[in-house]
Design a protein around this motif. Sequence first.
Motif, mmCIF file in Angstrom:
data_model
loop_
_atom_site.group_PDB
_atom_site.id
_atom_site.type_symbol
_atom_site.label_atom_id
_atom_site.label_comp_id
_atom_site.label_asym_id
_atom_site.label_seq_id
_atom_site.Cartn_x
_atom_site.Cartn_y
_atom_site.Cartn_z
ATOM 1 N N ARG A 16 9.148 -50.701 78.598
ATOM 2 C CA ARG A 16 8.820 -51.356 77.334
ATOM 3 C C ARG A 16 9.624 -50.707 76.215
ATOM 4 O O ARG A 16 9.664 -49.478 76.102
ATOM 5 C CB ARG A 16 7.328 -51.214 77.003
ATOM 6 C CG ARG A 16 6.393 -51.781 78.051
ATOM 7 C CD ARG A 16 6.460 -53.307 78.073
ATOM 8 N NE ARG A 16 5.528 -53.874 79.026
ATOM 9 C CZ ARG A 16 5.835 -54.189 80.283
ATOM 10 N NH1 ARG A 16 7.038 -53.970 80.747
ATOM 11 N NH2 ARG A 16 4.929 -54.730 81.066
ATOM 12 N N ASN A 54 9.776 -56.135 69.899
ATOM 13 C CA ASN A 54 10.012 -55.595 71.230
ATOM 14 C C ASN A 54 11.002 -56.484 71.945
ATOM 15 O O ASN A 54 11.354 -57.567 71.467
ATOM 16 C CB ASN A 54 8.724 -55.403 72.025
ATOM 17 C CG ASN A 54 8.082 -56.698 72.463
ATOM 18 O OD1 ASN A 54 8.314 -57.760 71.900
ATOM 19 N ND2 ASN A 54 7.229 -56.615 73.458
ATOM 20 N N VAL A 76 3.272 -48.541 66.487
ATOM 21 C CA VAL A 76 3.980 -48.323 67.752
ATOM 22 C C VAL A 76 3.249 -47.287 68.588
ATOM 23 O O VAL A 76 3.067 -47.462 69.795
ATOM 24 C CB VAL A 76 5.451 -47.923 67.507
ATOM 25 C CG1 VAL A 76 6.106 -47.417 68.783
ATOM 26 C CG2 VAL A 76 6.233 -49.111 66.941
ATOM 27 N N VAL A 80 1.841 -47.887 72.341
ATOM 28 C CA VAL A 80 2.236 -47.035 73.476
ATOM 29 C C VAL A 80 0.995 -46.403 74.099
ATOM 30 O O VAL A 80 0.857 -46.350 75.325
ATOM 31 C CB VAL A 80 3.260 -45.968 73.037
ATOM 32 C CG1 VAL A 80 3.526 -44.969 74.162
ATOM 33 C CG2 VAL A 80 4.568 -46.630 72.600
ATOM 34 N N GLU A 81 0.066 -45.961 73.266
ATOM 35 C CA GLU A 81 -1.176 -45.366 73.759
ATOM 36 C C GLU A 81 -1.940 -46.354 74.643
ATOM 37 O O GLU A 81 -2.531 -45.977 75.652
ATOM 38 C CB GLU A 81 -2.029 -44.958 72.560
ATOM 39 C CG GLU A 81 -3.168 -44.044 72.866
ATOM 40 C CD GLU A 81 -3.818 -43.526 71.595
ATOM 41 O OE1 GLU A 81 -4.287 -42.380 71.622
ATOM 42 O OE2 GLU A 81 -3.856 -44.254 70.579
ATOM 43 N N MET A 83 -0.787 -48.415 76.651
ATOM 44 C CA MET A 83 -0.107 -48.660 77.930
ATOM 45 C C MET A 83 -0.669 -47.815 79.056
ATOM 46 O O MET A 83 -0.330 -48.021 80.212
ATOM 47 C CB MET A 83 1.399 -48.386 77.785
ATOM 48 C CG MET A 83 2.103 -49.350 76.886
ATOM 49 S SD MET A 83 3.855 -48.894 76.748
ATOM 50 C CE MET A 83 4.355 -49.987 75.432
ATOM 51 N N LEU A 86 1.895 -42.571 81.183
ATOM 52 C CA LEU A 86 3.323 -42.872 81.172
ATOM 53 C C LEU A 86 4.082 -42.007 82.171
ATOM 54 O O LEU A 86 3.786 -40.837 82.355
ATOM 55 C CB LEU A 86 3.900 -42.649 79.776
ATOM 56 C CG LEU A 86 3.306 -43.506 78.657
ATOM 57 C CD1 LEU A 86 3.889 -43.093 77.316
ATOM 58 C CD2 LEU A 86 3.534 -44.981 78.921
ATOM 59 N N MET A 89 9.277 -41.377 78.735
ATOM 60 C CA MET A 89 9.289 -41.869 77.364
ATOM 61 C C MET A 89 10.546 -41.349 76.668
ATOM 62 O O MET A 89 11.013 -40.242 76.943
ATOM 63 C CB MET A 89 8.035 -41.393 76.621
ATOM 64 C CG MET A 89 7.853 -42.024 75.283
ATOM 65 S SD MET A 89 6.265 -41.717 74.452
ATOM 66 C CE MET A 89 5.515 -40.364 75.283
ATOM 67 N N LEU A 107 3.996 -38.545 69.156
ATOM 68 C CA LEU A 107 3.680 -39.146 70.455
ATOM 69 C C LEU A 107 3.206 -38.085 71.444
ATOM 70 O O LEU A 107 2.243 -38.297 72.180
ATOM 71 C CB LEU A 107 4.897 -39.891 71.009
ATOM 72 C CG LEU A 107 5.207 -41.229 70.343
ATOM 73 C CD1 LEU A 107 6.620 -41.685 70.699
ATOM 74 C CD2 LEU A 107 4.188 -42.285 70.747
ATOM 75 N N VAL A 138 11.005 -46.847 70.586
ATOM 76 C CA VAL A 138 10.315 -46.052 71.599
ATOM 77 C C VAL A 138 10.416 -46.804 72.907
ATOM 78 O O VAL A 138 10.013 -47.970 73.005
ATOM 79 C CB VAL A 138 8.828 -45.810 71.237
ATOM 80 C CG1 VAL A 138 8.115 -45.084 72.370
ATOM 81 C CG2 VAL A 138 8.719 -45.009 69.950
ATOM 82 N N ALA A 140 9.110 -46.763 76.616
ATOM 83 C CA ALA A 140 8.015 -46.202 77.413
ATOM 84 C C ALA A 140 7.987 -46.846 78.781
ATOM 85 O O ALA A 140 8.177 -48.051 78.901
ATOM 86 C CB ALA A 140 6.685 -46.433 76.689
#
Length: 147
Positions: A16, A54, A76, A80-81, A83, A86, A89, A107, A138, A140
Amino acid sequence: MQEILALLEDLRARMRLLIVLDTLENLRLGGRAAGFIAVADRMARALNIKIVINMVQGELRLLTAARSSKGALRCVMSLVEGMGPLEQMAVVHTRNLETAEWMAEQLAQRLGFPRERIWLRETRGVLAAHAGPGVIGVLAVPSAPIA
């Protein structure tokens, strides 16, 4: 070779890229976001907001907007959180190293992701040309596919 191709396809499907634009000017001039640029550009200028986009299968898509650059970066971080865990990243930027370093630190703290595993790079090529200076992205890679 088939195994390598399958691994790469899996990685591509999970990857992503979230991008905070400082300005829409380069994107508008480049014509890469014709589907949303007219509305987003008017909104960004009228309300002085920052746009978060995105990339999905090579297409740029409008995700959200925020009243400030820091607000867009926080959006953002929240995305990301969401998702989940991870695998990898990276934070990329175009002539915006200080903000990129801040973003990587935030992050790492917020997600509990080791800072030394977050790649930090200045972008080149297509993203730099189409997004212009000041961009923060970012990248990820969630450990599991996102529905």
